[in-house]
Structure formats: structure tokens, C-alpha cells
Design an enzyme around this catalytic site. Structure first.
Site, PDB file in Angstrom:
ATOM      1  CB  SER A 266      16.341  49.174 159.643  1.00 23.86           C
ATOM      2  OG  SER A 266      17.631  49.566 159.258  1.00 23.86           O
TER       3      SER A 266
ATOM      4  CD  GLU B  22      27.787  47.549 157.078  1.00 19.63           C
ATOM      5  OE1 GLU B  22      28.719  47.024 156.432  1.00 19.63           O
ATOM      6  OE2 GLU B  22      26.603  47.548 156.679  1.00 19.63           O
TER       7      GLU B  22
ATOM      8  CG  PHE C 180      25.021  44.150 159.629  1.00 18.20           C
ATOM      9  CD1 PHE C 180      25.383  42.807 159.606  1.00 18.20           C
ATOM     10  CD2 PHE C 180      23.697  44.472 159.386  1.00 18.20           C
ATOM     11  CE1 PHE C 180      24.453  41.816 159.330  1.00 18.20           C
ATOM     12  CE2 PHE C 180      22.763  43.489 159.102  1.00 18.20           C
ATOM     13  CZ  PHE C 180      23.124  42.154 159.068  1.00 18.20           C
TER      14      PHE C 180
END
Lengths: 321, 273
Positions: free
Chosen positions: A41, A62, A87
């Protein structure tokens, strides 16, 4: 979407991001990428294939991802920390605050697929609070480029900038707005279109919608200035004060909640810096979790189709002295 | 430096720390006294750092992730020459560089700003990764509290460090068995820590965190296991060195009154090597 733009001319700005990152990476071995299982992505496969050990994929983690970025910067690296914007900013906000902003580390935070880009996936995947969250932190410029050319220019600028920053990218196609030789200047808005009756201030995917709205307004005899305000912090105070003084009305457009984003930043300048206040309208997501729909559908739904923007201008001008 | 001299320094650090807490009327005395021996060994025996060039690229890095015990770090940095010794008197005063948690942009020798728990180890993973990418030999040390290991971000970093084979990274867990409000055992009991870290692929060793010989031995570069990050579970006592503070949960951030201060100082002086 009723903008008269042909699909063939639309570009996914992620392509410009990674092409530029790969170029910079070839010239500077200190440039590294960090991601959270987002090689696909974030379109980092090319970077990984060219520089295998310089792509640090920490997995779906994250908080660790941003901390690792700060540590890499401490060790002299120039990390581009890439993840889906909701995120990156939501899950790791305290790491962004303490490890990047407060520690003043040279970490480039790249929020991919920001705003409403994940449309139908729902509000968990929308990143429409990130301007507000990151803008509240010292030391971290907040930047949302409007097309592939500005995206490339911003990435090149970020690599040379000594300090952290938040770069807010989309995946939703947009046409070219800038000339190929465009160079990005931090905190400097660009006049995309001259005008005298009202100023439209936008960034990211909204800039071309604002440009199209200006066409519609022009047909009705309303001269709309369009300011591309890629930098939300530090905001271009001078451009806003001039817009207020010279056009007497301002409409802001953003792929973000109206609470705390670009419109709020512009309104703060109008209140604090303009000798005479001017009528303003802030277009954005009106403080709700969005219903199901694509990004473009939702922007239209929230009054940010070119016609919707034009209608807001027409309404606002009734309040103008 | 031999371990006797290290013990002398550690004792001096404890006394200066205690005095600063008493004078400032605040601090985290319990955790400061538990981490003092570890910090002393790192700065005076193990790490290669230069107070005259605190950002030298090849320096070893220390991250005090349990940032609330910043005062112990400040006193050690002052002993080492990073900041003037008399600056400790400004601890927590308006505009002092020495606030309640360490700040890298203000205090030379501090590597990253800590305070919220669970931040130091991810940053340490990044540092160690940078050294690997640079083919450099400098080491990264991270000190966490044991209660701090309840933060999930630590376990994200623990997984990463093993995956990245960061044998240049050492995590020292200051295992004093007490967190702010209660014993770990009564809150969220992570003990025993060693098998958990081992299960994640780390090389783990347990030591008495107040035994200078054991501290120095375990931190020696010769102890590195190729391809594995190292975790040292340092068994310590919160409030170590002062009888009425030691292993007493009340002394997380309590400030001694004058009588307690005098007694604590007397005990520390009598214990001086």
C-alpha cells in the site's frame, strides 16, 4: 463527481512519492524506509528491490515503527516512515509527539491513503483528524501536496530538511496542477488561479476540485482566487491576510474534519492577523463518521463537489459587505 | 576502572540524588536508587562516550526508558562531565534544563526524550539498526523498568530486535518488583521475565543489579551472542541503600522529611566503600 476531468489524466501521487524516494535513495545511502507491513500500500516494493537492507519492515506495529524511525535518525539515517495515515497518526501519536516532535528527530512521517481515501472501508480507515493532531505538535511541519508534481517536490524537500515532518499523501487520482519544474517551499502557498471576489484555499485532493469550482464560478461572473495551501503548519499567514484584504471572503476545502484542520488554521489567521474580519466558510467532513462510499462520493456528499464548493461560495458572498 | 571505584561513584551518586530530591521536594527516589548501579557501570566502565563530544557518531548510546528516574541520569552525567555538577541544584527549578524527564535537545548526553513508558526500546531498536546499516561497532543500551514492560510497545520492539538479529542491542530491565502504586505481582505480574524474553528469541541473563562485579561482567562486549539481542534481567530493590525505602512501594516518588533525609544520608555515608 461532476468535475469535467478525463480519467486518463488522473495520477496516483504514491507513484511520484516512491519514484522520488528511489531516486533520492540511489544518491544518498542514508535514506531508509520504515513501514508496517505496508510494502504494497506504500508502494515500496521498488525501493525494497533496489535497497533490500534499507527497507525496514517492522510488521504490524506502528508504535514500534515510529520509535524505530527516531532511533534510525539518531544513528544518522534519514528515515521515511510510511504507513496508512490513520494508523501512523492515530496509533502512534504519542511516539510522534515524544520521539519525533519533542525529541526533534529527523523523521519523515509519510501518511499514505490519507483523508477519505479508503472510502468504503469505513471510518476506522479514514484519516480525517491527522491535520488537527499533528498540527497541535511543535516542530513537525504538516504538508499535503496536491498533485504528483508537488508530491515529488515535497519528498525532495523533505529529504534535505533537517527535522521531522508529516507528509500527507493520498491514493485518489488527481490531475496535474503544477508545472514540471515546480519547487516546494515550506509554509508558502501557491496562487493556482488569480481572482478578486473570493479566495478558495485548499490542499491535497481538494485543490483540483477548488480549481474546477473556480471555473464554474467564472461562468457566473465570480472571480475566485485559488490558493494551494500544502503546508498546514507553519501556515502562510501573509497569503491568507492578502486573500482576506484583496478578495474579502474565504472558503476553505479539505479532506479532513472541519475541526482543527486547514479551515481552522486559516480561520485562526483571519481572527488573529486580519485588521478587518472577512466572511469565511470551512468545507470539510462536518464532524461525523462518514457513511459508506468511495472517497470521491464522500467528498461530493459533504458538499465538496465543484458545484457544491461553488454553491458555498455563492451563499457566502451574500454575507460579504 | 575497577569495581571498587565504581561502587564509590555509585554511592556518591545516590547521596547527590537523595539531596536533590530533598531540596527539590520531588523526584522518583525509589527507582533512582534501584537504577544507580546500572547507570554507573555503563557510564564509567562499559560505554564509550565523550563528554566533550556528546554527539560523536561512533558513541555508544544509552536510552533511559524509565525516564521518571532522570535525576539519577543527570547526576551520573554530571559525574562524567557532560553537565556541571553544580547544575544538579537546579533540578526542577523554573527554566532548568533538568526537568522531571530527560530531554535530548537540552541536556548533553541524553539520546532521546523519554517519560511516557514504552518508548525507549523501539528507539533503541532503530539505533541498533542504524549501527548495523553503517557497519559500525557502537552499542545501544536501553534501561526499562519492570512495570514498564506492561506497555505493549516494548513487545513490538522485542519482536523486531529478534527479527533484525540486533546483537548490538542490550535491554536492561530494572526488576525491582514494584510499580508506582503496588507490587507487580499484585498488578500485572510479568515475572518471571527471563523465559518470556528467551521465548522471543533473545539471549537472556539474570544478575543481581546491585552487584557491580556481576553488572560489569554481564555487560562486557565479550558476552554478546552473535545474532541475538541481549536482555539482562537485573534484580534490584526499589530504594536500594536506604533501609526504610528499600522494597517499599511507598517510596516511588515520596519525598523524605528532614529526619528521614538525615537518616537516609547517614546510612548511605556509612555504606560508602
Amino acid at each position: 463527481m461532476n468535475a469535467p476531468v478525463e480519467p486518463a489524466k488522473m495520477h496516483d501521487c504514491r507513484d511520484a512519492f516512491v519514484a522520488t524516494l528511489e531516486q533520492l535513495g540511489a544518491a544518498n545511502a542514508d535514506i531508509v524506509a520504515v513501514c508496517n507491513d505496508s510494502v504494497g500500500s506504500s508502494k515500496l516494493a521498488g525501493f525494497r528491490d533496489k535497497f533490500p537492507e534499507r527497507l525496514i519492515n517492522v510488521g504490524i506495529a506502528e508504535q514500534n515503527m515510529v520509535g524505530v524511525g527516531a532511533g534510525l535518525a539518531n544513528g544518522g539515517k534519514i528515515p521515511f516512515v510510511c504507513a496508512a495515515a490513520p494508523f501512523l497518526t492515530g496509533r502512534a501519536l504519542e511516539q510522534i509527539k515524544a520521539d519525533v516532535a519533542y525529541s526533534e528527530t529527523n523523521v519523515k512521517l509519510v501518511g499514505i491513503s490519507s483523508g477519505l481515501a479508503y472510502g468504503e472501508l469505513g471510518a476506522t480507515h479514514h484519516s480525517i483528524e491527522d491535520f488537527a493532531w499533528i498540527r497541535a505538535l511543535p516542530n513537525v511541519p504538516v504538508i499535503a501536496p496536491a498533485d504528483r508534481i508537488e508530491t515529488a517536490a515535497v519528498i525532495e524537500w523533505a529529504a534535505g530538511f533537517e527535522g521531522g515532518c508529516f507528509l500527507r499523501l493520498s491514493r485518489v487520482g488527481v490531475p496535474d496542477l503544477f508545472a514540471e519544474n515546480h519547487r516546494f517551499e515550506l509554509g508558502r502557498a501557491n496562487v493556482l488561479r488569480k481572482g478578486s471576489d473570493v479566495t478558495l484555499i485548499a490542499n491535497g485532493t481538494l485543490s483540483y476540485r477548488a480549481m474546477t469550482a473556480a471555473d464554474l464560478l467564472d461562468a457566473k461572473g465570480i472571480s475566485a482566487r485559488v490558493l494551494n495551501m500544502a503546508t498546514v503548519r507553519p501556515i502562510d499567514t501573509e497569503a491568507i491576510v492578502s486573500a482576506a484584504a484583496e478578495t474579502g471572503a474565504i472558503v476553505t476545502c479539505e479532506e479532513h474534519t472541519v475541526f482543527g484542520g486547514l479551515g481552522s488554521a486559516v480561520a485562526e489567521v483571519v481572527v488573529d492577523e486580519c485588521p478587518v474580519p472577512v466572511p469565511m466558510k470551512r468545507l470539510g467532513v462536518p464532524g461525523v463518521f462518514a457513511p459508506t462510499g468511495s472517497a470521491n462520493f464522500l467528498l461530493d456528499e459533504f458538499g465538496m463537489s465543484p458545484q457544491g464548493i461553488a454553491d458555498s461560495v455563492t451563499d457566502l458572498l451574500k454575507r460579504k459587505r | 576502572m575497577n569495581t571498587h571505584d565504581l561502587r564509590v561513584i555509585a554511592n556518591r551518586v545516590r547521596r547527590r540524588d537523595l539531596q536533590a530530591v530533598f531540596e527539590a521536594g520531588a523526584g522518583h527516589i525509589g527507582g533512582e536508587l534501584s537504577v544507580t548501579d546500572l547507570l554507573t557501570a555503563l557510564y564509567f566502565k562499559i560505554m564509550s562516550v565523550d563528554p566533550a563530544n556528546p554527539r560523536a557518531p561512533e558513541r555508544d548510546r544509552l536510552v533511559l526508558s524509565k525516564g521518571h528516574t532522570a535525576l539519577a541520569l543527570y547526576v551520573v552525567l554530571a559525574e562524567k562531565g557532560f553537565i556541571p555538577k553544580d547544575e544538579i541544584a537546579t533540578f526542577l527549578k523554573p527554566h532548568s534544563r533538568l526537568n522531571g524527564h530527560p530531554n535530548r535537545t537540552k541536556v548533553p548526553g541524553v539520546e532521546t526524550n523519554t517519560g511516557p513508558l514504552g518508548h525507549g526500546l523501539p528507539v533503541g531498536v532503530g539505533m541498533a539498526t542504524a549501527a548495523k546499516l553503517n557497519r559500525a561497532n557502537w552499542r545501544t543500551f536501553v534501561i526499562t523498568g519492570d512495570g514498564e514492560m506492561q506497555e505493549g510497545s516494548n513487545w513490538e520492539a522485542i519482536m523486531s530486535a529478534a527479527q533484525l538479529k540486533l546483537d548490538n542491542l542490550t535491554l536492561i530491565i530494572d526488576h525491582n518488583r514494584l510499580q508506582q502504586g503496588a507490587r507487580l505481582a499484585d498488578t500485572n505480574d510479568l515475572a518471571p521475565l527471563a523465559p518470556k524474553l528467551a521465548a522471543f528469541g533473545w539471549d537472556v541473563q539474570e544478575i543481581d543489579g546491585h552487584n557491580m562485579d556481576q553488572i560489569c561482567a554481564v555487560l562486557d562486549a565479550g558476552q554478546i551472542v552473535t545474532g541475538k539481542p541481549k536482555c539482562i534481567v537485573a534484580h534490584t530493590n526499589k530504594g536500594h541503600g536506604v533501609s526504610f525505602m528499600s522494597d517499599n512501594v511507598a517510596w516511588h516518588h515520596k519525598v523524605p522529611n528532614e529526619e528521614q533525609y538525615n537518616q537516609a544520608m547517614t546510612e548511605l555515608k556509612e555504606a560508602a566503600p
